[in-house]
Write a protein that holds these residues in place. Sequence first.
Motif, PDB file in Angstrom:
ATOM      1  N   UNK A 195     -12.926   0.832 -22.810  1.00  0.00           N
ATOM      2  CA  UNK A 195     -14.124   0.472 -22.068  1.00  0.00           C
ATOM      3  C   UNK A 195     -13.762  -0.198 -20.736  1.00  0.00           C
ATOM      4  N   UNK A 196     -12.752  -1.059 -20.756  1.00  0.00           N
ATOM      5  CA  UNK A 196     -12.325  -1.718 -19.516  1.00  0.00           C
ATOM      6  C   UNK A 196     -11.768  -0.695 -18.528  1.00  0.00           C
ATOM      7  N   UNK A 197     -11.002   0.280 -19.032  1.00  0.00           N
ATOM      8  CA  UNK A 197     -10.472   1.335 -18.150  1.00  0.00           C
ATOM      9  C   UNK A 197     -11.601   2.160 -17.537  1.00  0.00           C
ATOM     10  N   UNK A 198     -12.596   2.497 -18.329  1.00  0.00           N
ATOM     11  CA  UNK A 198     -13.734   3.258 -17.806  1.00  0.00           C
ATOM     12  C   UNK A 198     -14.478   2.458 -16.740  1.00  0.00           C
ATOM     13  N   UNK A 199     -14.670   1.177 -17.010  1.00  0.00           N
ATOM     14  CA  UNK A 199     -15.375   0.323 -16.054  1.00  0.00           C
ATOM     15  C   UNK A 199     -14.597   0.237 -14.740  1.00  0.00           C
ATOM     16  N   UNK A 200     -13.286   0.070 -14.833  1.00  0.00           N
ATOM     17  CA  UNK A 200     -12.456  -0.009 -13.632  1.00  0.00           C
ATOM     18  C   UNK A 200     -12.537   1.284 -12.831  1.00  0.00           C
ATOM     19  N   UNK A 201     -12.475   2.422 -13.505  1.00  0.00           N
ATOM     20  CA  UNK A 201     -12.561   3.715 -12.834  1.00  0.00           C
ATOM     21  C   UNK A 201     -13.925   3.886 -12.156  1.00  0.00           C
ATOM     22  N   UNK A 202     -14.986   3.476 -12.845  1.00  0.00           N
ATOM     23  CA  UNK A 202     -16.326   3.605 -12.267  1.00  0.00           C
ATOM     24  C   UNK A 202     -16.478   2.721 -11.034  1.00  0.00           C
ATOM     25  N   UNK A 203     -15.929   1.524 -11.082  1.00  0.00           N
ATOM     26  CA  UNK A 203     -16.025   0.625  -9.929  1.00  0.00           C
ATOM     27  C   UNK A 203     -15.249   1.194  -8.744  1.00  0.00           C
ATOM     28  N   UNK A 204     -14.077   1.774  -9.007  1.00  0.00           N
ATOM     29  CA  UNK A 204     -13.293   2.391  -7.925  1.00  0.00           C
ATOM     30  C   UNK A 204     -14.062   3.564  -7.316  1.00  0.00           C
ATOM     31  N   UNK A 205     -14.750   4.323  -8.138  1.00  0.00           N
ATOM     32  CA  UNK A 205     -15.505   5.476  -7.628  1.00  0.00           C
ATOM     33  C   UNK A 205     -16.717   5.036  -6.810  1.00  0.00           C
ATOM     34  N   UNK A 206     -17.310   3.902  -7.167  1.00  0.00           N
ATOM     35  CA  UNK A 206     -18.473   3.424  -6.420  1.00  0.00           C
ATOM     36  C   UNK A 206     -18.101   3.002  -4.996  1.00  0.00           C
ATOM     37  N   UNK A 207     -16.858   2.622  -4.774  1.00  0.00           N
ATOM     38  CA  UNK A 207     -16.424   2.213  -3.446  1.00  0.00           C
ATOM     39  C   UNK A 207     -15.826   3.341  -2.631  1.00  0.00           C
ATOM     40  N   UNK A 208     -15.914   4.572  -3.108  1.00  0.00           N
ATOM     41  CA  UNK A 208     -15.303   5.720  -2.425  1.00  0.00           C
ATOM     42  C   UNK A 208     -16.131   6.122  -1.206  1.00  0.00           C
ATOM     43  N   UNK A 209     -15.467   6.815  -0.261  1.00  0.00           N
ATOM     44  CA  UNK A 209     -16.131   7.251   0.969  1.00  0.00           C
ATOM     45  C   UNK A 209     -17.089   8.423   0.745  1.00  0.00           C
ATOM     46  N   UNK A 210     -16.768   9.292  -0.187  1.00  0.00           N
ATOM     47  CA  UNK A 210     -17.594  10.486  -0.389  1.00  0.00           C
ATOM     48  C   UNK A 210     -18.755  10.179  -1.342  1.00  0.00           C
ATOM     49  N   UNK A 211     -19.912  10.741  -1.023  1.00  0.00           N
ATOM     50  CA  UNK A 211     -21.129  10.489  -1.807  1.00  0.00           C
ATOM     51  C   UNK A 211     -21.041  11.085  -3.206  1.00  0.00           C
ATOM     52  N   UNK A 212     -20.397  12.240  -3.323  1.00  0.00           N
ATOM     53  CA  UNK A 212     -20.291  12.890  -4.645  1.00  0.00           C
ATOM     54  C   UNK A 212     -19.457  12.046  -5.612  1.00  0.00           C
ATOM     55  N   UNK A 213     -18.410  11.428  -5.099  1.00  0.00           N
ATOM     56  CA  UNK A 213     -17.570  10.573  -5.944  1.00  0.00           C
ATOM     57  C   UNK A 213     -18.334   9.313  -6.334  1.00  0.00           C
ATOM     58  N   UNK A 214     -19.110   8.750  -5.390  1.00  0.00           N
ATOM     59  CA  UNK A 214     -19.927   7.577  -5.713  1.00  0.00           C
ATOM     60  C   UNK A 214     -20.959   7.906  -6.783  1.00  0.00           C
TER      61      UNK A 214
END
Length: 129
Positions: free
Chosen positions: A106-125
């Motif tokens: 769960x912590x790994x998933x949360x970390x990955x999701x947070x990294x994706x939310x800060x991405x430059x591309x809208x599709x990744x966010x």
Amino acid sequence: MAISLWRKREAPRGRYTPPLWPVWIVAPVALIAAAAVGWVIYHYAYDHFAQAAQGQTPAKPVDVNDVLKATVTALTLIGAVLAGLYAYRKQLLSEGDAHRADASQLADRYTTAVEQLGHDQAAVRLGGV
């Protein structure tokens, strides 16, 4: 600082392993207890067989083999109960490992999701959401 075996220890947050006593305490106590229980059962069985033998005419001597059989049977039953307790303890430890693995995933998933939310591309966010 005194070490207390009876004091309830509080588990740190995120720890799922049940509090267990150290093996260097449990093993000698278990061996001494098993020897004491075996001695008590042997003498109880011997006295029981001696009383039964005195009630017969003519009185017969106590057969030590019968006493040993009764003692070993009782100790085997006690051993089976202790094996069940050991299996229960092992199950608790296994469940603790599973809870820890779930929390880690769960912590790994949360970390990955947070990294994706800060991405430059809208599709990744959007994937992070």
